[in-house]
Design a protein around this motif. Structure first.
Motif, PDB file in Angstrom:
ATOM      1  N   LEU A   1      10.276   2.936  -7.426  1.00 45.96           N
ATOM      2  CA  LEU A   1       9.805   4.540  -7.448  1.00 45.96           C
ATOM      3  C   LEU A   1      10.573   5.427  -6.168  1.00 45.96           C
TER       4      LEU A   1
ATOM      5  N   THR B   1       3.708  10.557 -11.627  1.00 43.81           N
ATOM      6  CA  THR B   1       4.997  11.051 -11.854  1.00 43.81           C
ATOM      7  C   THR B   1       5.125  12.549 -11.373  1.00 43.81           C
TER       8      THR B   1
ATOM      9  N   THR C   1       1.462  19.449 -13.687  1.00 42.21           N
ATOM     10  CA  THR C   1       2.208  19.512 -12.468  1.00 42.21           C
ATOM     11  C   THR C   1       1.304  19.561 -11.245  1.00 42.21           C
TER      12      THR C   1
ATOM     13  N   TRP D   1      -3.329   5.428  -8.405  1.00 41.82           N
ATOM     14  CA  TRP D   1      -2.674   6.508  -9.420  1.00 41.82           C
ATOM     15  C   TRP D   1      -2.592   6.144 -10.615  1.00 41.82           C
TER      16      TRP D   1
ATOM     17  N   PRO E   1      -0.494   7.103 -13.994  1.00 39.12           N
ATOM     18  CA  PRO E   1       0.728   7.223 -14.244  1.00 39.12           C
ATOM     19  C   PRO E   1       1.422   8.470 -14.186  1.00 39.12           C
ATOM     20  N   HIS E   2       0.454   9.313 -15.150  1.00 40.11           N
ATOM     21  CA  HIS E   2       0.992  10.649 -15.130  1.00 40.11           C
ATOM     22  C   HIS E   2       0.892  11.460 -14.033  1.00 40.11           C
ATOM     23  N   GLU E   3      -0.110  11.186 -13.056  1.00 36.89           N
ATOM     24  CA  GLU E   3      -0.455  11.905 -11.952  1.00 36.89           C
ATOM     25  C   GLU E   3       0.640  11.371 -10.871  1.00 36.89           C
TER      26      GLU E   3
ATOM     27  N   LEU F   1       5.644  12.939  -7.627  1.00 38.61           N
ATOM     28  CA  LEU F   1       7.025  12.286  -7.391  1.00 38.61           C
ATOM     29  C   LEU F   1       8.097  13.518  -7.811  1.00 38.61           C
ATOM     30  N   ASP F   2       7.607  14.284  -8.821  1.00 41.17           N
ATOM     31  CA  ASP F   2       8.519  15.307  -9.327  1.00 41.17           C
ATOM     32  C   ASP F   2       8.377  16.364  -8.590  1.00 41.17           C
TER      33      ASP F   2
ATOM     34  N   ARG G   1       8.754  10.752   0.334  1.00 42.63           N
ATOM     35  CA  ARG G   1       8.724   9.864  -1.160  1.00 42.63           C
ATOM     36  C   ARG G   1       8.036   8.450  -0.379  1.00 42.63           C
TER      37      ARG G   1
END
Length: 250
Positions: free
Chosen positions: A190, A58, A155, A52, A54-56, A61-62, A173
């Motif tokens: 996480l 995040t 997103t 993964w 990091p931005h993907e 998870l969002d 999760r």
């Protein structure tokens, strides 16, 4: 658009999802010659990378946080529970404790840690489905290849609701953190807070038993790579469980 020989469960779920759930909208579903065709809106974006980025991660998870909010309680009636979805698939530790073998898995074939703690694994496995309960609709298969990340907005959207069931929202999760390559990241920070950590342990025990069994089987002819995926899930789950249990057992 995709076709498959399944029942109508996925279509029922997809049609009932609230608009706020980040997933492509189902336009129609038809059946012909024993096949069900589901037609969805196109989801912009592409599969995230493994490991993964990091931005993907995040974004994913969002996205699951939005699903947890919008799908609690479940908007779909009559869905199986997590325990019912996994019925008959989480008996590995009890089989090994009782008989020394469970299908293709033997006591000598599992790791030294599993052998040392087999009695505890079996005891938790026996009650996991009574502990891991909730009223959220969960996707139960949020692998990286069921997620699309839109680079324009940052997103994520999730697809393929064929394994949806009812349970605690945090289980999605857990599945995301176990079924895809985190690149060495510790999943514990996480996960976020769960009111009763023993419920997470019980879910990990059940998943570890399931993947220990399925990783010992040959991959299906149409998807031989699944064996490698199951082995990844087994290693990741056992490793996480070891780290969670070590302080208590030291």
């Amino acid at each position: 658009m995709r076709t498959q020989r399944v029942d109508w469960a996925e279509a029922v779920v997809a049609a009932a999802l609230p608009r706020a759930v980040p997933t492509p909208r189902l336009r129609f579903a038809v059946e012909a010659a024993g096949w069900i065709l589901l037609c969805f809106d196109v989801a912009p974006g592409a599969l995230p990378h493994e490991p993964w980025r990091p931005h993907e991660l995040t974004a994913a998870l969002d996205m699951l946080a939005v699903c947890a909010r919008e799908l609690t309680p479940s908007p779909v009636r009559g869905m199986p529970t997590l325990g019912e979805r996994m019925a008959g698939r989480c008996e590995t530790w009890r089989g090994l404790e009782r008989d020394g073998v469970w299908g293709p898995v033997t006591v000598s074939g599992v790791g030294a840690w599993e052998r040392r703690h087999l009695d505890r694994l079996a005891a938790v496995e026996a009650v996991w489905d009574q502990v891991v309960v909730g009223d959220s609709l969960v996707h139960f298969d949020p692998r990286f290849d069921n997620i699309l990340v839109d680079p324009a907005t940052g997103t994520a959207r999730i697809v393929d609701w064929g394994r949806a069931c009812v349970g605690p929202a945090w289980t999605d999760r857990v599945c995301l953190l176990l079924q895809s390559d985190l690149g060495g990241l510790d999943p514990e920070p996480l996960l976020g807070s769960v009111a009763e950590p023993e419920r997470v342990d019980a879910f990990l025990v059940a998943l570890a038993g399931y993947w220990t069994h399925t990783a010992a089987l040959p991959g299906p002819a149409h998807a031989p790579h699944l064996r490698e995926r199951r082995e990844h899930g087994r290693r990741a789950t056992i490793g996480w469980l070891m780290r969670r249990w070590t302080p208590a057992l030291a």
